[in-house]
Design an enzyme around this catalytic site. Sequence first.
Site, PDB file in Angstrom:
ATOM      1  N   SER A   1       0.853  -1.197   0.000  1.00  0.00           N
ATOM      2  CA  SER A   1       0.000   0.000   0.000  1.00  0.00           C
ATOM      3  C   SER A   1       0.881   1.236   0.000  1.00  0.00           C
ATOM      4  O   SER A   1       2.021   1.203   0.495  1.00  0.00           O
ATOM      5  CB  SER A   1      -0.863   0.013   1.263  1.00  0.00           C
ATOM      6  OG  SER A   1      -1.493   1.268   1.422  1.00  0.00           O
TER       7      SER A   1
ATOM      8  N   TYR B   1      -1.717  -1.023  10.414  1.00  0.00           N
ATOM      9  CA  TYR B   1      -1.775  -1.305   8.974  1.00  0.00           C
ATOM     10  C   TYR B   1      -0.466  -0.891   8.296  1.00  0.00           C
ATOM     11  O   TYR B   1       0.150  -1.673   7.559  1.00  0.00           O
ATOM     12  CB  TYR B   1      -2.958  -0.561   8.363  1.00  0.00           C
ATOM     13  CG  TYR B   1      -3.155  -0.785   6.872  1.00  0.00           C
ATOM     14  CD1 TYR B   1      -3.609  -2.014   6.397  1.00  0.00           C
ATOM     15  CD2 TYR B   1      -2.905   0.237   5.955  1.00  0.00           C
ATOM     16  CE1 TYR B   1      -3.809  -2.217   5.034  1.00  0.00           C
ATOM     17  CE2 TYR B   1      -3.106   0.039   4.605  1.00  0.00           C
ATOM     18  CZ  TYR B   1      -3.555  -1.185   4.141  1.00  0.00           C
ATOM     19  OH  TYR B   1      -3.745  -1.379   2.790  1.00  0.00           O
TER      20      TYR B   1
HETATM   21  P1  NAI Z   1     -11.162  -6.161   0.175  1.00  0.00           P
HETATM   22  O1  NAI Z   1     -11.469  -5.933   1.613  1.00  0.00           O
HETATM   23  O2  NAI Z   1     -12.197  -5.882  -0.864  1.00  0.00           O
HETATM   24  O3  NAI Z   1     -10.623  -7.651  -0.028  1.00  0.00           O
HETATM   25  C1  NAI Z   1      -9.744  -8.221   0.880  1.00  0.00           C
HETATM   26  C2  NAI Z   1      -9.767  -9.719   0.671  1.00  0.00           C
HETATM   27  O4  NAI Z   1      -9.000 -10.322   1.716  1.00  0.00           O
HETATM   28  C3  NAI Z   1     -11.183 -10.294   0.750  1.00  0.00           C
HETATM   29  O5  NAI Z   1     -11.390 -11.222  -0.302  1.00  0.00           O
HETATM   30  C4  NAI Z   1     -11.187 -10.988   2.111  1.00  0.00           C
HETATM   31  O6  NAI Z   1     -12.031 -12.123   2.151  1.00  0.00           O
HETATM   32  C5  NAI Z   1      -9.722 -11.377   2.247  1.00  0.00           C
HETATM   33  N1  NAI Z   1      -9.401 -11.629   3.658  1.00  0.00           N
HETATM   34  C6  NAI Z   1      -9.415 -10.741   4.676  1.00  0.00           C
HETATM   35  N2  NAI Z   1      -9.146 -11.365   5.839  1.00  0.00           N
HETATM   36  C7  NAI Z   1      -8.935 -12.671   5.538  1.00  0.00           C
HETATM   37  C8  NAI Z   1      -8.634 -13.833   6.295  1.00  0.00           C
HETATM   38  N3  NAI Z   1      -8.519 -13.790   7.626  1.00  0.00           N
HETATM   39  N4  NAI Z   1      -8.487 -15.009   5.649  1.00  0.00           N
HETATM   40  C9  NAI Z   1      -8.645 -15.085   4.312  1.00  0.00           C
HETATM   41  N5  NAI Z   1      -8.944 -14.026   3.531  1.00  0.00           N
HETATM   42  C10 NAI Z   1      -9.094 -12.836   4.146  1.00  0.00           C
HETATM   43  O7  NAI Z   1      -9.842  -5.346  -0.085  1.00  0.00           O
HETATM   44  P2  NAI Z   1      -9.178  -4.695  -1.388  1.00  0.00           P
HETATM   45  O8  NAI Z   1      -9.462  -3.275  -1.326  1.00  0.00           O
HETATM   46  O9  NAI Z   1      -9.467  -5.455  -2.621  1.00  0.00           O
HETATM   47  O10 NAI Z   1      -7.633  -4.887  -0.970  1.00  0.00           O
HETATM   48  C11 NAI Z   1      -6.806  -5.921  -1.430  1.00  0.00           C
HETATM   49  C12 NAI Z   1      -5.394  -5.596  -1.001  1.00  0.00           C
HETATM   50  O11 NAI Z   1      -5.029  -4.315  -1.504  1.00  0.00           O
HETATM   51  C13 NAI Z   1      -5.205  -5.536   0.522  1.00  0.00           C
HETATM   52  O12 NAI Z   1      -3.968  -6.119   0.876  1.00  0.00           O
HETATM   53  C14 NAI Z   1      -5.194  -4.036   0.805  1.00  0.00           C
HETATM   54  O13 NAI Z   1      -4.468  -3.736   1.977  1.00  0.00           O
HETATM   55  C15 NAI Z   1      -4.526  -3.512  -0.448  1.00  0.00           C
HETATM   56  N6  NAI Z   1      -4.812  -2.104  -0.732  1.00  0.00           N
HETATM   57  C16 NAI Z   1      -6.098  -1.680  -1.055  1.00  0.00           C
HETATM   58  C17 NAI Z   1      -6.328  -0.348  -1.333  1.00  0.00           C
HETATM   59  C18 NAI Z   1      -7.686   0.158  -1.700  1.00  0.00           C
HETATM   60  O14 NAI Z   1      -7.862   1.369  -1.888  1.00  0.00           O
HETATM   61  N7  NAI Z   1      -8.705  -0.688  -1.843  1.00  0.00           N
HETATM   62  C19 NAI Z   1      -5.260   0.646  -1.298  1.00  0.00           C
HETATM   63  C20 NAI Z   1      -3.957   0.093  -0.956  1.00  0.00           C
HETATM   64  C21 NAI Z   1      -3.768  -1.237  -0.692  1.00  0.00           C
END
Ligand code: NAI
Length: 222
Positions: free
Chosen positions: A115, A128
Site C-alpha cells: 500500500s 496497517y
Molecule cells: P477487500 O477488503 O475488498 O478484499 C480483501 C480480501 O481479503 C477479501 O477477499 C477478504 O475475504 C480477504 N481476507 C481478509 N481477511 C482474511 C482472512 N482472515 N483469511 C482469508 N482471507 C481474508 O480489499 P481490497 O481493497 O481489494 O484490498 C486488497 C489488497 O489491496 C489488501 O492487501 C489491501 O491492503 C490492499 N490495498 C487496497 C487499497 C484500496 O484502496 N482498496 C489501497 C492500498 C492497498
Amino acid sequence: MKRVFITGGARGIGRAVAECYRAAGWEVVAPGRDELDLSRPDAVEAYIARHGGVLEVDALVNNAGINNIIPIRDLELSDWQLMQDVNLTAPLLLTRHAAAAMARKGWGRIVNISSCYSFVTRGGRAAYSATKAALNSLTRSAAVEYGRDGILVNAVCPGFIGTDLTRKNNSPEELAALCAQVPLGRLGTPEEIAGLVFMLGSEANSYITGQTLVIDGGYLAQ
Ligand code: NAI
C-alpha cells in the site's frame, strides 16, 4: 498451463487479478476464507499440509489484507496481532511453501499487495502501515534469498482504489475529497492494479525483482 495462487481473490483487487490471469489462460487457485483463514498461522500450515505439504504453483499473489482503523492509544495487542497475522505472517508462510515448489522448476513469480500507506500514513493506521512497511521489507528479503532459484519477488503499492469496500466506507463527499488529493483526479480501478500485478507476476517480467512499485495516480509525488 501455469497456475497462480491468489489470496482474497473473491472481491476487490484480488478478483480483478484473478480475472487477469484467467484471461491469459492461467489456472487460478483462490481459496475463500472458509477454506483458508489467513488470520491463523496454524490454519495456513494445516491448509498446506492438506495439499501435500507444498504450494504447487508458478505464481503467488499475496493480496488479502485487512485495514482496521484504530488510533495507537486504543490499539489492543489482539488488533495488532490480527493485522500482523493476515497482512504479514500469512504472506511469509505462503512465500516459503510456494518458493519450495518454484525452486524445483527454477521459475516463479511472487507479488505482494502492499500500500502507499507503507511509505506514508494517516491517523489510525499504525498497525496497517507497520504491516505493509514490513511486507515491503519481506519482499526485498525474499527477492535476495530466492533470486538464484529463478523466483522474482515484488510488491505493488496501490493508492486509493475504487473497490466496493472503498465506495461502501466513504460517502460521495468523502470520495470526492480523496480524488481531490490525487494528481490524476480520480480513484484507481482494480483492473489497473491487476494489470501491473500480472505484468510483474508472469512471463512478461524477467528482470524486475525486490521492488516496491507505487501505483497511485501521483498521490505520493506531492
Ligand atoms: P477487500 O477488503 O475488498 O478484499 C480483501 C480480501 O481479503 C477479501 O477477499 C477478504 O475475504 C480477504 N481476507 C481478509 N481477511 C482474511 C482472512 N482472515 N483469511 C482469508 N482471507 C481474508 O480489499 P481490497 O481493497 O481489494 O484490498 C486488497 C489488497 O489491496 C489488501 O492487501 C489491501 O491492503 C490492499 N490495498 C487496497 C487499497 C484500496 O484502496 N482498496 C489501497 C492500498 C492497498
